[in-house]
Design a protein around this motif. Sequence first.
Motif, PDB file in Angstrom:
ATOM      1  N   ARG A   1       0.553   3.017  -8.863  1.00  0.00           N
ATOM      2  CA  ARG A   1       1.743   3.789  -9.214  1.00  0.00           C
ATOM      3  C   ARG A   1       2.898   2.856  -9.589  1.00  0.00           C
ATOM      4  NH1 ARG A   1       2.841   8.733  -5.582  1.00  0.00           N
ATOM      5  NH2 ARG A   1       0.938   9.373  -6.633  1.00  0.00           N
ATOM      6  N   LYS A   2       2.686   2.115 -10.636  1.00  0.00           N
ATOM      7  CA  LYS A   2       3.569   0.994 -10.917  1.00  0.00           C
ATOM      8  C   LYS A   2       3.515   0.725 -12.412  1.00  0.00           C
ATOM      9  CE  LYS A   2       5.757  -2.822  -9.941  1.00  0.00           C
ATOM     10  NZ  LYS A   2       5.343  -3.430 -11.169  1.00  0.00           N
ATOM     11  N   ASN A   3       4.660   0.341 -12.974  1.00  0.00           N
ATOM     12  CA  ASN A   3       4.628  -0.024 -14.389  1.00  0.00           C
ATOM     13  C   ASN A   3       3.759  -1.265 -14.565  1.00  0.00           C
ATOM     14  OD1 ASN A   3       6.764  -1.810 -13.222  1.00  0.00           O
ATOM     15  ND2 ASN A   3       6.792  -2.562 -15.324  1.00  0.00           N
ATOM     16  N   ILE A   4       3.151  -1.376 -15.753  1.00  0.00           N
ATOM     17  CA  ILE A   4       2.297  -2.542 -15.981  1.00  0.00           C
ATOM     18  C   ILE A   4       3.193  -3.767 -16.118  1.00  0.00           C
ATOM     19  CG2 ILE A   4       2.200  -2.338 -18.507  1.00  0.00           C
ATOM     20  CD1 ILE A   4      -0.955  -3.030 -16.626  1.00  0.00           C
ATOM     21  N   PHE A   5       2.765  -4.839 -15.464  1.00  0.00           N
ATOM     22  CA  PHE A   5       3.522  -6.098 -15.489  1.00  0.00           C
ATOM     23  C   PHE A   5       3.183  -6.779 -16.807  1.00  0.00           C
ATOM     24  CE2 PHE A   5       3.923 -10.570 -13.840  1.00  0.00           C
ATOM     25  CZ  PHE A   5       5.218 -10.477 -13.337  1.00  0.00           C
ATOM     26  N   GLY A   6       4.141  -7.030 -17.649  1.00  0.00           N
ATOM     27  CA  GLY A   6       3.842  -7.748 -18.899  1.00  0.00           C
ATOM     28  C   GLY A   6       3.071  -6.925 -19.909  1.00  0.00           C
ATOM     29  N   TYR A   7       3.656  -5.752 -20.303  1.00  0.00           N
ATOM     30  CA  TYR A   7       3.009  -4.870 -21.276  1.00  0.00           C
ATOM     31  C   TYR A   7       2.672  -5.606 -22.569  1.00  0.00           C
ATOM     32  CZ  TYR A   7       2.665  -1.050 -24.690  1.00  0.00           C
ATOM     33  OH  TYR A   7       2.245  -0.211 -25.691  1.00  0.00           O
ATOM     34  N   LYS A   8       3.672  -6.303 -23.107  1.00  0.00           N
ATOM     35  CA  LYS A   8       3.449  -6.956 -24.395  1.00  0.00           C
ATOM     36  C   LYS A   8       2.418  -8.074 -24.291  1.00  0.00           C
ATOM     37  CE  LYS A   8       7.558  -5.828 -26.949  1.00  0.00           C
ATOM     38  NZ  LYS A   8       8.826  -6.241 -27.536  1.00  0.00           N
ATOM     39  N   MET A   9       2.431  -8.783 -23.174  1.00  0.00           N
ATOM     40  CA  MET A   9       1.441  -9.860 -23.021  1.00  0.00           C
ATOM     41  C   MET A   9       0.028  -9.295 -23.034  1.00  0.00           C
ATOM     42  SD  MET A   9       3.069 -12.347 -20.144  1.00  0.00           S
ATOM     43  CE  MET A   9       2.196 -13.872 -20.412  1.00  0.00           C
ATOM     44  N   ILE A  10      -0.168  -8.154 -22.351  1.00  0.00           N
ATOM     45  CA  ILE A  10      -1.510  -7.563 -22.320  1.00  0.00           C
ATOM     46  C   ILE A  10      -1.889  -7.039 -23.693  1.00  0.00           C
ATOM     47  CG2 ILE A  10      -2.887  -5.676 -21.371  1.00  0.00           C
ATOM     48  CD1 ILE A  10      -1.715  -6.138 -18.731  1.00  0.00           C
TER      49      ILE A  10
ATOM     50  N   ARG B   1       0.847  -1.198   0.000  1.00  0.00           N
ATOM     51  CA  ARG B   1       0.000   0.000   0.000  1.00  0.00           C
ATOM     52  C   ARG B   1       0.883   1.249   0.000  1.00  0.00           C
ATOM     53  NH1 ARG B   1       0.161  -2.283   4.860  1.00  0.00           N
ATOM     54  NH2 ARG B   1       0.375  -0.975   6.721  1.00  0.00           N
ATOM     55  N   ARG B   2       0.313   2.333  -0.493  1.00  0.00           N
ATOM     56  CA  ARG B   2       1.116   3.542  -0.688  1.00  0.00           C
ATOM     57  C   ARG B   2       1.487   4.139   0.662  1.00  0.00           C
ATOM     58  NH1 ARG B   2      -0.999   7.680  -5.090  1.00  0.00           N
ATOM     59  NH2 ARG B   2      -1.062   5.690  -6.201  1.00  0.00           N
ATOM     60  N   ARG B   3       2.756   4.422   0.835  1.00  0.00           N
ATOM     61  CA  ARG B   3       3.213   4.935   2.120  1.00  0.00           C
ATOM     62  C   ARG B   3       3.556   6.414   2.071  1.00  0.00           C
ATOM     63  NH1 ARG B   3       3.860   0.143   5.046  1.00  0.00           N
ATOM     64  NH2 ARG B   3       3.618  -1.564   3.577  1.00  0.00           N
ATOM     65  N   ARG B   4       3.986   6.900   0.903  1.00  0.00           N
ATOM     66  CA  ARG B   4       4.300   8.331   0.765  1.00  0.00           C
ATOM     67  C   ARG B   4       3.589   8.866  -0.466  1.00  0.00           C
ATOM     68  NH1 ARG B   4       9.143   6.236   0.782  1.00  0.00           N
ATOM     69  NH2 ARG B   4       9.480   7.009  -1.336  1.00  0.00           N
ATOM     70  N   GLU B   5       3.201  10.121  -0.408  1.00  0.00           N
ATOM     71  CA  GLU B   5       2.433  10.708  -1.502  1.00  0.00           C
ATOM     72  C   GLU B   5       3.226  10.692  -2.812  1.00  0.00           C
ATOM     73  OE1 GLU B   5      -0.540  11.720  -3.501  1.00  0.00           O
ATOM     74  OE2 GLU B   5      -0.709  11.154  -1.392  1.00  0.00           O
ATOM     75  N   ASN B   6       4.542  10.864  -2.724  1.00  0.00           N
ATOM     76  CA  ASN B   6       5.318  10.930  -3.973  1.00  0.00           C
ATOM     77  C   ASN B   6       6.215   9.709  -4.142  1.00  0.00           C
ATOM     78  OD1 ASN B   6       7.031  11.393  -1.961  1.00  0.00           O
ATOM     79  ND2 ASN B   6       8.031  13.197  -2.845  1.00  0.00           N
ATOM     80  N   GLN B   7       5.694   8.573  -3.737  1.00  0.00           N
ATOM     81  CA  GLN B   7       6.471   7.334  -3.803  1.00  0.00           C
ATOM     82  C   GLN B   7       6.713   6.896  -5.246  1.00  0.00           C
ATOM     83  OE1 GLN B   7       4.668   4.461  -1.295  1.00  0.00           O
ATOM     84  NE2 GLN B   7       6.046   2.802  -1.890  1.00  0.00           N
ATOM     85  N   ALA B   8       7.922   6.481  -5.549  1.00  0.00           N
ATOM     86  CA  ALA B   8       8.209   5.887  -6.858  1.00  0.00           C
ATOM     87  C   ALA B   8       8.344   4.382  -6.671  1.00  0.00           C
ATOM     88  CB  ALA B   8       9.486   6.470  -7.438  1.00  0.00           C
TER      89      ALA B   8
ATOM     90  N   GLN C   1       9.303   4.612 -12.293  1.00  0.00           N
ATOM     91  CA  GLN C   1      10.553   4.486 -11.548  1.00  0.00           C
ATOM     92  C   GLN C   1      10.955   5.805 -10.909  1.00  0.00           C
ATOM     93  OE1 GLN C   1       9.886   3.471 -14.689  1.00  0.00           O
ATOM     94  NE2 GLN C   1      11.642   2.352 -15.485  1.00  0.00           N
ATOM     95  N   ASP C   2      10.607   6.934 -11.570  1.00  0.00           N
ATOM     96  CA  ASP C   2      10.923   8.246 -11.018  1.00  0.00           C
ATOM     97  C   ASP C   2       9.726   8.757 -10.225  1.00  0.00           C
ATOM     98  OD1 ASP C   2      13.179   8.074 -12.671  1.00  0.00           O
ATOM     99  OD2 ASP C   2      11.956   8.829 -14.353  1.00  0.00           O
TER     100      ASP C   2
ATOM    101  N   TRP D   1      -3.870  12.476  -9.895  1.00  0.00           N
ATOM    102  CA  TRP D   1      -3.558  11.100  -9.501  1.00  0.00           C
ATOM    103  C   TRP D   1      -2.063  10.823  -9.485  1.00  0.00           C
ATOM    104  CZ3 TRP D   1      -8.012  10.000  -7.746  1.00  0.00           C
ATOM    105  CH2 TRP D   1      -9.175  10.260  -8.452  1.00  0.00           C
ATOM    106  N   GLY D   2      -1.261  11.795  -9.974  1.00  0.00           N
ATOM    107  CA  GLY D   2       0.166  11.499 -10.114  1.00  0.00           C
ATOM    108  C   GLY D   2       0.389  10.417 -11.153  1.00  0.00           C
ATOM    109  N   SER D   3      -0.426  10.425 -12.202  1.00  0.00           N
ATOM    110  CA  SER D   3      -0.334   9.393 -13.225  1.00  0.00           C
ATOM    111  C   SER D   3       0.723   9.752 -14.252  1.00  0.00           C
ATOM    112  CB  SER D   3      -1.695   9.261 -13.920  1.00  0.00           C
ATOM    113  OG  SER D   3      -1.567   8.448 -15.055  1.00  0.00           O
TER     114      SER D   3
END
Lengths: 343, 553
Positions: free
Chosen positions: B285-294, A52-59, B540-541, B508-510
């Motif tokens: 907030r995460k890269n999609i797992f298996g982009y090409k598969m999807i 779960r998200r722990r920080r607002e600007n988490q990477a 990642q950033d 959303w920080g998307s």
Amino acid sequence: MNELMRRMLFLPEQASTFAVDVDHLHYFVITVTMVASLGVAIVAIAFFWKFRRRRENQATPFVSPTAIFEVLAISVPLSFFLLWFAIGFRDFVKVSSPPPDAMDVYVQGKQWMWKFAYPEGPNSIGVLHVPANRPVRLLITSRDVIHSFFIPAFRIKMDALPGRYTEIWFSATKLGRYQIFCSEYCGAQHSKMWAEVVVMAPEAFDEWIKEQQRGLVARQDVLADETGQVTQQGSLAQWGLHVAARQGCLRCHNVDSTEPATGPSWVDLYQQPTKLTDGREIIADEAYLTESMMEPTVKIVAGYQPLMPNYQGKLSGPEAAAIVEYIKSLRSDRTVQATGGEE
Amino acid sequence: MTAPLTTTAVPPAGPIFPKKSYLNDGTTIRSWLLTHDHKRIALLYLVGVLISLFLGGVFAMVIRLELLTPGPTIIEALTYNRMFTLHGLIMVFMFMIPSIPTIFGNFFLPIMLGAKDVAFPRWNLTSWYVYMAGSALMLWGLITGGADTGWTFYAPYSTTTTTNITPVLLGVFIIGFSSILTGLNFIVTIHTLRAPGVTWFKMPLFVWSLYATSVIQVLATPVLGLTTLLVSAEHTFGFGFFDPARGGDPILFQHLFWFYSHPAVYIMVLPSMGVISEVICAVARKNIFGYKMIAMSSLGIAFVGFFAWGHHLFTSGQSPFDAGAFGAISMLVGIFTAIKVFNWVGTLYKGAIVFNAIFAYICGFLFFLVFGGMTGIAVATVSLDVHWQDTYFVVAHFHFVMVGAVIMGFLAALHYWFPKMFGRKYPENWALLAAGLMILGFSATFIPQFLLGNAGMPRRYYEYPERFAALNVASTAGASLLAFAFIIIAIYLAIALKYGEVAGRNPWGSRGYEWDVPSPPPTENFDAVPVFTRGPHEYQDVPEDLAKVGHAI
């Protein structure tokens, strides 16, 4: 185990050999898919909690699947799917291929009733008699639109198509009466296109069909049904059923249960004390039944509308008598219906 | 929420609503009805599609109320048969097929590719008028002609019915053109209007799913058009295409109908899958797992979906060989869906998941898709289908996928992109409550229907035996809860439209490309042709909007 699963899944009784095959595969499929789905859900919930998200600007790190994951994600479900397909297809081929010694029954659907005919007679409407533990092949067709012949307790279903015969077979395993539905939408009364299959002990069935055929030979009644075809009929009650169906009586009167429909049910009607709308109580004897056909609005049964058309001039004397005889034969305490009078 | 915020300069006021956007670039009715802007056309579609959802929902409630008791309850048999015809036709052709592609696809596809608009803006507007005209004709036909064939139009019932179904069929025929125009437009847009940096495998997954959907729309819809014309010709002029007495074949109709209508199922559900691929990245907030598969499984579904139609005909008298072939192929469609599910769950791994209404819709989507999909595998198993065909099991199965999964995707999209489309936020607590009720309501409505199907209750039954009563009551109760949840959503979104908190560019920080433009976006989307250096699902950033919260937008 079987009984527990069956009840949990709200499945009807297993009254044919095919029902057992279908249910066992059903349990297999349902158990594996539920366990697998539960597994996926648990993993998802665990991830949700752990990550779960722990920080607002988490990477987050870049993660991608390994080749092993990709292979497993495809091969494991595919093996199960193909296994189910293989078992299911084997069973389907079985239910589509009647054994050579199967007994034939012709089934005809029409809006909105089922007719059954045995090659050496008799015919019947709404009730199919079959022997237990013998293969029965159904040859199914329709006179108008598409219907579908469905016996939940046997787990069989086959569409009735105009202009061609389809077939399916079963071997019933339990004595009793089971409901038949039409399951392909066919118009206004689709949801009332019910019938009943009566599974009899083989000896009782042989007796029954012999009696039917004796009736046929003895009477040699010849009359035209609504298709214009000349058919031979058995007993007077049998003929009454036929006349009733042709005149549309069965659209409003139940003959397979005591439940009221548009009109009162015919089952157990004979000699029954009946309350009328004007408060009188009469006994439903032959005189009353005949009067109700010829002048239906004179005595209206309490709880019903005066809707029934007048059959004066539409029914001949013998036809009216045949219908009365048919009504007399409809007893809920008898397993065999439409077999003729008591005499 | 703690340490890092101290490093950023937070101005006293929140984000400011942009003065100029597509919403106020022309305020006359004419400027809306003659617009070529893909975003405005998306809103025109939103209006049409929401009206359809409302109508379809009302008819669904009438059906459920009628089924509350075994005998006649509130309407007559004939009215009931018209109700399920209305419900099916409106939900399929006026709501589900256009819903996500024409609203969110129209709005976001060009932005996600870095383009100013779709390839053919005038076609885009035309498609809306065609959709509205077709829908109006179909509705008029349904209401005045009283069609009672069900949305499946099975011959020879449909060709011999005394009701007037020709306007309905022509309405469906016309709506089909709108679907083809949209599909063609999207395909050309994706091929030709990608900005520098947006290579095929850097396209957002929503775009991939729209691409697969568009291919099906363009290839399958003509067959539907052909079929509706054949039925109208037979009904009106008495041609014998499907009448065995004149050498026709009623099964031919079923093959033609399902050749379109099975792939149409994927027209409905693929966009929803695309939405989930987008929102799950933003929420976790995460890269999609298996982009090409999807991405590839979307194309796989589109391809294999064309060869599975015969599984609707297992009990129609087709040969056992056909049943076997279609049964085996249907299993492959299941595999592509399973691949997607594994990859979505994999996406959560090492993510940073926030629990909000959108996440609730993702959970709902996964639940309905997995159960809908698994029961799909079950009904595709030939011998099991002999029992389930045309029972409530099938009704429950396709409502789990079509209503459950598609509506979850639709609502996830609506909530995720609402701030981008209208520049304002909705109240999170109300949204979460409504999402919970929605998932509960769907489950309570349709889980009893699976059991009804097991017990043997056929579909399209106006009356039913007493023993099915308890489960029907449960289902109707669930449907009421569902209707209640929809009302809550309608109210808070309507309020948020005017009074919601200003959202800012990227609430959303998307990392999706569409969040690089202001909310709501200006008419031309981008000031200059954008160059995307990152992928659309890379986290990642630290998302830059959060690193520089409050900077001028």
